[in-house]
Scaffold this motif. Sequence first.
Motif, PDB file in Angstrom:
ATOM      1  N   ARG A 210       0.882  -1.177   0.000  1.00  0.00           N
ATOM      2  CA  ARG A 210       0.000   0.000   0.000  1.00  0.00           C
ATOM      3  C   ARG A 210       0.907   1.211   0.000  1.00  0.00           C
ATOM      4  NH1 ARG A 210      -2.759   4.175   0.527  1.00  0.00           N
ATOM      5  NH2 ARG A 210      -4.863   4.262   1.375  1.00  0.00           N
ATOM      6  N   LEU A 211       0.767   2.077  -0.999  1.00  0.00           N
ATOM      7  CA  LEU A 211       1.590   3.275  -1.067  1.00  0.00           C
ATOM      8  C   LEU A 211       1.232   4.169   0.116  1.00  0.00           C
ATOM      9  CD1 LEU A 211       1.735   2.056  -3.958  1.00  0.00           C
ATOM     10  CD2 LEU A 211       2.079   4.377  -4.763  1.00  0.00           C
ATOM     11  N   SER A 212       2.208   4.470   0.946  1.00  0.00           N
ATOM     12  CA  SER A 212       1.948   5.197   2.187  1.00  0.00           C
ATOM     13  C   SER A 212       1.776   6.690   1.955  1.00  0.00           C
ATOM     14  CB  SER A 212       3.066   4.948   3.201  1.00  0.00           C
ATOM     15  OG  SER A 212       4.277   5.491   2.745  1.00  0.00           O
ATOM     16  N   GLY A 213       0.948   7.281   2.808  1.00  0.00           N
ATOM     17  CA  GLY A 213       0.774   8.732   2.805  1.00  0.00           C
ATOM     18  C   GLY A 213      -0.159   9.268   1.740  1.00  0.00           C
TER      19      GLY A 213
ATOM     20  N   LEU B 218       1.887  10.800  -7.820  1.00  0.00           N
ATOM     21  CA  LEU B 218       0.434  10.599  -7.808  1.00  0.00           C
ATOM     22  C   LEU B 218      -0.277  11.798  -7.182  1.00  0.00           C
ATOM     23  CD1 LEU B 218       0.474   6.837  -6.920  1.00  0.00           C
ATOM     24  CD2 LEU B 218      -0.677   7.793  -8.917  1.00  0.00           C
ATOM     25  N   LEU B 219       0.332  12.383  -6.153  1.00  0.00           N
ATOM     26  CA  LEU B 219      -0.244  13.579  -5.532  1.00  0.00           C
ATOM     27  C   LEU B 219      -0.178  14.768  -6.483  1.00  0.00           C
ATOM     28  CD1 LEU B 219       1.263  13.422  -1.924  1.00  0.00           C
ATOM     29  CD2 LEU B 219      -1.144  13.115  -2.559  1.00  0.00           C
TER      30      LEU B 219
ATOM     31  N   GLU C  13      -4.720  11.872  -3.134  1.00  0.00           N
ATOM     32  CA  GLU C  13      -4.653  12.961  -2.151  1.00  0.00           C
ATOM     33  C   GLU C  13      -3.880  12.467  -0.934  1.00  0.00           C
ATOM     34  OE1 GLU C  13      -9.001  12.212  -0.111  1.00  0.00           O
ATOM     35  OE2 GLU C  13      -8.848  13.620  -1.777  1.00  0.00           O
ATOM     36  N   LYS C  14      -3.422  13.413  -0.116  1.00  0.00           N
ATOM     37  CA  LYS C  14      -2.688  13.037   1.105  1.00  0.00           C
ATOM     38  C   LYS C  14      -3.599  12.265   2.033  1.00  0.00           C
ATOM     39  CE  LYS C  14       1.038  16.261   1.522  1.00  0.00           C
ATOM     40  NZ  LYS C  14       1.801  17.036   2.460  1.00  0.00           N
ATOM     41  N   TYR C  15      -2.998  11.295   2.720  1.00  0.00           N
ATOM     42  CA  TYR C  15      -3.757  10.449   3.632  1.00  0.00           C
ATOM     43  C   TYR C  15      -3.085  10.407   4.974  1.00  0.00           C
ATOM     44  CZ  TYR C  15      -6.004   6.206   5.416  1.00  0.00           C
ATOM     45  OH  TYR C  15      -6.684   5.301   6.177  1.00  0.00           O
TER      46      TYR C  15
END
Length: 142
Positions: A69-72, A133-134, A140-142
């Motif tokens: 899972r791509l973090s953040g 990606l952002l 979006e930021k997570y």
Amino acid sequence: MIDRSLILFAGLIASVMVFGAARAGLENSPPNDFERYYHATVVSVHDGDSITCEIEMGCKIRLTNYKIRLSGINAPELSAPGGQEAAAYLRKQVDGKRIVLMTYRDATGKYGRLLAVVWLKRSQNWKNINQKLLLTGHAEKY
């Protein structure tokens, strides 16, 4: 006569300074505040923020079909508006390519997937795929 420990200490300080100066000249390189780096090959892209990899652990040990899972970041689900586009963008960037995964203490998310920042080397520069990606509006930021 100079104390041997003083010479060792001076050598250590010089090494740290040289390493720091070398790092300062590397733009677009992974930061060093993450604890673990893994070389991997992307096997598939599930959606805009999830991939499956074969991770090289060293000593000819590989973890196959490992979920990442791509973090953040958070990309739309496949069924949501923009979800298919985000997945297609990520697929174009990394599918089938060798990458570097950076994790912080091998943290996992609520579904047991490894949380990681994905780095891809292009020419001489490292590209942070999570950040791309952002910046492109696919997440979006997570």
